[in-house]
Write an enzyme that holds these catalytic residues in place. Structure first.
Site, PDB file in Angstrom:
ATOM      1  N   ASP A  69      19.506   1.363 -24.859  1.00  0.00           N
ATOM      2  CA  ASP A  69      18.242   1.119 -25.574  1.00  0.00           C
ATOM      3  C   ASP A  69      17.243   0.385 -24.685  1.00  0.00           C
ATOM      4  OD1 ASP A  69      19.480  -1.354 -25.611  1.00  0.00           O
ATOM      5  OD2 ASP A  69      19.214  -1.703 -27.753  1.00  0.00           O
ATOM      6  N   ASP A 105      20.983   0.090 -19.891  1.00  0.00           N
ATOM      7  CA  ASP A 105      22.077  -0.809 -20.258  1.00  0.00           C
ATOM      8  C   ASP A 105      23.147  -0.035 -21.034  1.00  0.00           C
ATOM      9  OD1 ASP A 105      20.738  -0.500 -22.666  1.00  0.00           O
ATOM     10  OD2 ASP A 105      20.750  -2.623 -23.181  1.00  0.00           O
ATOM     11  N   ASP A 147      24.293   0.390 -24.035  1.00  0.00           N
ATOM     12  CA  ASP A 147      24.021   1.177 -25.246  1.00  0.00           C
ATOM     13  C   ASP A 147      22.713   1.955 -25.134  1.00  0.00           C
ATOM     14  OD1 ASP A 147      22.508  -1.206 -25.483  1.00  0.00           O
ATOM     15  OD2 ASP A 147      22.372  -0.967 -27.648  1.00  0.00           O
ATOM     16  N   SER A 162      25.375  -4.381 -26.635  1.00  0.00           N
ATOM     17  CA  SER A 162      24.248  -4.145 -25.740  1.00  0.00           C
ATOM     18  C   SER A 162      24.619  -4.485 -24.304  1.00  0.00           C
ATOM     19  CB  SER A 162      23.032  -4.935 -26.226  1.00  0.00           C
ATOM     20  OG  SER A 162      21.890  -4.616 -25.478  1.00  0.00           O
TER      21      SER A 162
END
Length: 562
Positions: A304, A300, A302, A145
């Site tokens: 999400d 960010d 990834d 993340s």
């Protein structure tokens, strides 16, 4: 086995490759050796997350394969049908993400389990979509993340498309614990697995479906599509899907930060790629000032989570926190669907226990019920999964103060692609009325009251850091702060021991008699303890002053614990 014995066993055992042994021999700091081997990298409901490197307490091919063997055996225990349904695997831009995804696929194939492996980097929400779309029993996304570049991680999903909860996590952990040695892990070569049909590479068709379904979620089309947006994916996975959906939605003035456009696992321009931290907006701000953008948008690595900055009256940008952006989205979505008569029967939104109460007040106005859960979208989406079965409520929106949002039920995780589309639509809708998002937020405050909030993270790494975090929690749990200024403690909730509808977790929440509250919890994925502060005041200044006072008193108390 002590950490020194574990360290030596990796050096002596022919199973471990020479590159791993060379890395371990090169370590001269005894504390570093201890940190790498004093424990196994913990597998929890968030899966794995840790620094990349050799050792039992690090992310590497061995620890990833170990976790995957545990998952594989769990799936086998669920029967042949589960094995055939298979596992979808996605990965992000981080160092070794593609390698870790491949080794996970090969272990699953070695256990006779079907795998659908993405052909390149993808946002985390696309993994959730794919699990639901292909009907797999499970899913894996390799990502850390927004953590610093030294980290990577491994999150496991179950058949509903949401992250695993304790029941499945415990099954996997029990299977991991039963593996005596890494050599007991079953691994198949990639080419063999492909030829046997056990690993199938997936790509563009899934992207197209996902994008088309996102477009169908739009509420208003009579908006100003020339709203100026500067977008940065922070060198992560959001670049292609976010730009694609905004373009297909008809937005004509999207400028991407060139230095942060393409994948870069070093995150050279940002260091800490977390858009919650306003420093991550440095390049976006400079470009925004140049092109006079209405909104700055940052996802960010990834993709999400998403944060925004809004052009203010001083010609600079005001950065909104997760509570503020969540409140804006709730107000826009609910007010517009209420007006159009498209709210479903028994509509509901879900937020975490450390997320602010403004969204709840807005939802109440439009006849929408708010539910609270423990921190993490695995808990938020678990409620939506339950309602799929019981039909007690219709899930509309879920959010957390940590800039995670999901709209409707295309995925069962936070989704910065759909959130970016809805933020752009919202900005265009209000711009057509001559309003900025800051104007709308002020109108919300005027109607529902002035709310302020802050989140503080105290980073404490290593063995001693974890022990100190535990001492901090014990100290304030047994001797809470009774008064802060004129605010008196009214109610304490200990989610570890008290009976609540939200569930059990190591979280302490303290309600003051004026409606303000604060909560403390250790992070489940990072070496830090978090303090969440939330206030309600008679004015913006009153609300902010209360936050500062709570921070001063409670933080001093926490940091006084040696």
């Amino acid at each position: 086995m002590e950490y020194r014995e574990r360290y030596q066993s990796w050096l002596d055992d022919p199973y471990f490759d020479e590159a791993t042994k060379a890395e371990l021999r090169a370590i001269t700091d005894e504390n570093e050796i201890e940190d790498r081997f004093y424990q196994d990298l913990e597998f929890g409901t968030a899966g794995l997350r840790g620094k990349i490197g050799a050792g039992t307490n690090r992310m590497n091919n061995y620890t990833v394969s170990l976790a995957t063997q545990g998952l594989a055996q769990t799936i086998i225990n669920h029967g042949e049908k589960a094995m055939k349904k298979g596992v979808a695997i996605a990965y992000d831009v981080r160092q070794y993400s593609d390698k870790f995804a491949e080794i996970a696929a090969r272990v699953l194939a070695g256990n006779g389990i079907k795998v659908y492996l993405f052909d390149d980097i993808r946002p985390t929400p696309m993994l959730s979509y794919t699990v639901r779309r292909l009907g797999t029993i499970s899913g894996i996304v390799v990502t850390a993340s927004h953590n610093p570049k030294e980290y990577n991680g491994y999150k496991v999903y179950w058949e509903e498309g949401s992250q695993i909860l304790d029941d499945i996590a415990d099954e996997i952990l029990n299977e991991i614990d039963s593996i005596e040695h890494f050599r007991d892990i079953k691994v198949m070569e990639l080419d063999e697995a492909k030829s046997k049909g056990l690993i199938e590479i997936i790509g563009g068709a899934i992207d197209d479906e996902y994008n088309d379904k996102l477009l169908n979620m739009a509420i208003n089309d009579d908006i100003d599509k020339s709203v100026k947006i500067v977008f940065t994916p922070l060198n992560g996975t959001g670049n292609i899907p976010v730009r694609r959906v905004l373009k297909d939605r008809g937005f004509t003035d999207i400028t991407v930060v060139p230095e942060q456009e393409n994948p870069d696992w070093t995150f050279a321009t940002v260091g800490y790629p977390n858009p919650e931290d306003t420093k991550a907006f440095k390049y976006a701000r400079n470009l925004g000032l140049k092109v006079k953008a209405d909104v700055l948008l940052a996802t960010d690595p990834d993709c999400d989570r998403v944060a925004i900055g809004v052009l203010n009256d001083n010609g600079d940008y005001t950065y909104l926190n997760g509570n503020q952006t969540g409140a804006l989205l709730i107000y826009y979505i609910l007010s517009q669907r209420f007006e159009k008569g498209t709210l479903p029967e028994n509509p509901a939104i879900v937020k975490s226990i450390v997320t602010g109460d403004l969204g709840k007040a807005i939802a109440k106005k439009f006849g929408v019920t708010t539910f609270e859960t423990l921190t993490g979208f695995k808990h938020i989406c678990a409620m939506a999964n339950e309602w799929d079965i019981t039909e007690a409520f219709s899930f509309i929106f879920g959010y957390e103060e940590s800039i995670g949002y999901v709209y409707q039920d295309l995925v069962r995780d936070k989704d910065a692609v759909v959130s970016s589309m809805m933020i752009a639509e919202m900005a265009g809708f209000y711009k057509k009325q001559g309003l900025s998002l800051l104007n709308v937020l002020e109108k919300i405050y005027e109607e529902f009251g002035y709310y302020s909030e802050k989140q503080i993270s105290i980073v404490l790494e290593g063995v001693e850091g974890q022990q100190r975090i535990k001492r901090m929690m014990d100290d304030i749990r047994h001797m809470p702060v009774e008064s802060i200024g004129e605010m008196m403690l009214q109610k304490t909730v200990d989610y570890l021991s008290d009976e609540t509808d939200a569930g059990r977790s190591n979280v302490l929440k303290y309600y003051m008699d004026d409606g303000s509250w604060y909560a403390i919890r250790p992070s489940g994925t990072e070496p830090k303890i978090k303090l969440y502060i939330y206030s309600k005041g008679k004015s913006e200044k009153d609300a902010k002053d209360k936050v500062e006072l709570i921070e001063k008193v409670v933080r001093h108390r926490m940091e006084s614990v040696e």
